[in-house]
Enzyme design. Structure first.
Site, short mmCIF file in Angstrom:
data_model
loop_
_atom_site.label_atom_id
_atom_site.label_comp_id
_atom_site.label_asym_id
_atom_site.label_seq_id
_atom_site.Cartn_x
_atom_site.Cartn_y
_atom_site.Cartn_z
CB ILE A 14 -0.79 0.06 1.18
CG1 ILE A 14 -1.92 -1.19 1.16
CG2 ILE A 14 -1.89 1.40 1.40
CD1 ILE A 14 -2.76 -1.39 2.16
CG ASN A 82 2.11 2.44 4.59
OD1 ASN A 82 0.99 1.84 4.27
ND2 ASN A 82 3.00 1.87 4.01
CE1 TYR A 147 -1.68 -4.76 11.47
CE2 TYR A 147 -4.10 -5.21 11.53
CZ TYR A 147 -2.87 -4.58 10.84
OH TYR A 147 -3.06 -4.10 9.61
P1 NDP Z 1 3.88 -4.47 3.43
O1 NDP Z 1 4.30 -5.45 4.17
O2 NDP Z 1 3.67 -4.81 1.94
O3 NDP Z 1 4.73 -3.18 3.49
C1 NDP Z 1 5.18 -2.92 4.79
C2 NDP Z 1 6.13 -1.66 4.51
O4 NDP Z 1 6.56 -1.44 5.78
C3 NDP Z 1 7.53 -2.11 3.94
O5 NDP Z 1 8.06 -1.05 3.16
C4 NDP Z 1 8.55 -2.44 5.30
O6 NDP Z 1 9.85 -2.32 4.73
C5 NDP Z 1 7.92 -1.28 5.95
N1 NDP Z 1 8.34 -1.46 7.35
C6 NDP Z 1 7.97 -2.38 8.20
N2 NDP Z 1 8.30 -2.53 9.42
C7 NDP Z 1 8.90 -1.46 9.49
C8 NDP Z 1 9.79 -0.57 10.30
N3 NDP Z 1 9.96 -1.10 11.74
N4 NDP Z 1 10.38 0.67 10.17
C9 NDP Z 1 10.47 1.01 8.73
N5 NDP Z 1 9.67 0.47 7.74
C10 NDP Z 1 9.06 -0.61 8.19
O7 NDP Z 1 2.43 -3.68 3.85
P2 NDP Z 1 1.01 -3.44 3.64
O8 NDP Z 1 1.04 -2.64 2.31
O9 NDP Z 1 0.23 -4.70 3.41
O10 NDP Z 1 0.48 -2.62 4.78
C11 NDP Z 1 0.88 -1.17 4.71
C12 NDP Z 1 0.23 -0.43 6.19
O11 NDP Z 1 -1.22 -0.69 5.88
C13 NDP Z 1 0.22 -1.31 7.38
O12 NDP Z 1 0.21 -0.12 8.32
C14 NDP Z 1 -0.83 -2.27 7.43
O13 NDP Z 1 -1.00 -2.53 8.83
C15 NDP Z 1 -2.13 -1.58 6.74
N6 NDP Z 1 -2.98 -2.37 6.49
C16 NDP Z 1 -2.90 -3.36 5.40
C17 NDP Z 1 -3.97 -4.09 4.90
C18 NDP Z 1 -3.65 -4.87 3.85
O14 NDP Z 1 -4.92 -5.75 3.20
N7 NDP Z 1 -2.55 -5.26 3.24
C19 NDP Z 1 -5.36 -4.01 5.46
C20 NDP Z 1 -5.33 -2.96 6.42
C21 NDP Z 1 -4.38 -2.25 6.88
P3 NDP Z 1 10.69 -3.55 4.22
O15 NDP Z 1 10.27 -3.65 2.87
O16 NDP Z 1 11.97 -3.29 4.55
O17 NDP Z 1 10.18 -4.92 4.81
#
Ligand code: NDP
Length: 241
Positions: A14, A82, A147
């Site tokens: 996202i 995000n 979560y």
């Molecule tokens: P992804 O797992 O696809 O991507 C997560 C991103 O966050 C990556 O760029 C990752 O970096 C980064 N990240 C994770 N941990 C850290 C950290 N400690 N410090 C810095 N960066 C970090 O996530 P989604 O796209 O699925 O989700 C994005 C947001 O949307 C989240 O907050 C999630 O909870 C929320 N969400 C998602 C839904 C879904 O259907 N996918 C539904 C509802 C909410 P790296 O690439 O290095 O791992």
């Protein structure tokens, strides 16, 4: 000069759609990530968006990282919180590390990031803080006490910080997605998707990352200046808060 937007976790899923949407709208964008260098390099190559690596759960790392972004691109006008992770298990099996990792990455990060941009936004009289929650923070979810607690906390944080900064031109809002067709959700077997997930969604399909990105773009705009402290649910009618 283009306004500067910083998207945490902006290199994948996202966050990637949000970063690209903001770039296409004319912002100067910085996307952060945690450790997946390969995905970040691919994203940078494909989009031309600057990437920065630090852990959003670490206050000092956020402070230093934001200072670097501001030195290279200019003051951060729009912050999109995000970055997020899951460590799912029922509470009676949950280990303290699973609780802490989710709370620190999904909720402490809002303090760590917002605290380090808020003074500048208040001084300049403009700012946009947009944080990504989840339908599971609004309704709770089996196996996600950590979560759900963190994502509900995102909404409480937003309502408080919105009140504190409204008079300074800084709006603070939440975007709360339901099931979005990211890699993770698309990896679910088609039969499970069709029999268990889609029947829960009145619109009858998964959301697209770009549908989240368009709402973030709107909330970031001047036109959204009267919207603050709100939660925009984007879940195909699955849960109406
Ligand atoms: P992804 O797992 O696809 O991507 C997560 C991103 O966050 C990556 O760029 C990752 O970096 C980064 N990240 C994770 N941990 C850290 C950290 N400690 N410090 C810095 N960066 C970090 O996530 P989604 O796209 O699925 O989700 C994005 C947001 O949307 C989240 O907050 C999630 O909870 C929320 N969400 C998602 C839904 C879904 O259907 N996918 C539904 C509802 C909410 P790296 O690439 O290095 O791992």
């Amino acid at each position: 000069m283009a306004r500067v937007a910083l998207v945490t976790g902006g290199t994948r899923g996202i966050g990637e759609a949000i970063s690209v949407g903001l770039k296409n709208a004319g912002y100067s964008v910085a996307a952060t990530y945690a450790g997946n260098d390969e995905a970040a390099a691919k994203f940078k190559e494909e989009t031309g968006i600057a990437v920065y690596k630090w852990d959003v759960a670490d206050f000092e790392a956020c402070k230093e990282g934001i200072a670097k972004v501001e030195a290279e691109l200019g003051p951060v006008d729009i912050l999109v919180n995000n970055a997020g992770i899951t460590r799912d298990t029922t509470l009676h099996r949950m280990k303290p590390e699973q609780w802490s990792a989710v709370i620190s990455t999904n909720l402490d990060s809002l303090f760590n990031m917002t605290r380090n941009v808020i003074d500048g936004m208040r001084e300049r009289g403009f700012g946009r803080i947009i944080s990504i929650s989840s339908i599971n923070g609004q309704k709770g979810q089996f196996g996600q006490a950590n979560y759900s607690a963190a994502k509900a906390g995102v909404i409480g944080f937003t309502k408080a910080v919105a009140q504190e900064n409204a008079a300074k031109g800084v709006t603070v809002n939440v975007v709360s997605p339901g099931y979005i067709g990211t890699e993770m959700v698309r990896a679910v077997p088609e039969e499970v998707l069709n029999s268990k997930i889609l029947p829960l969604i009145p619109v009858g399909r998964l959301g697209e990352p770009e549908e989240i990105a368009r709402c973030v773009n709107f909330l970031a705009s001047d036109e959204a200046g009267f919207i603050t402290g709100s939660t925009l649910s984007i879940n195909g009618g699955q849960y109406m808060a």
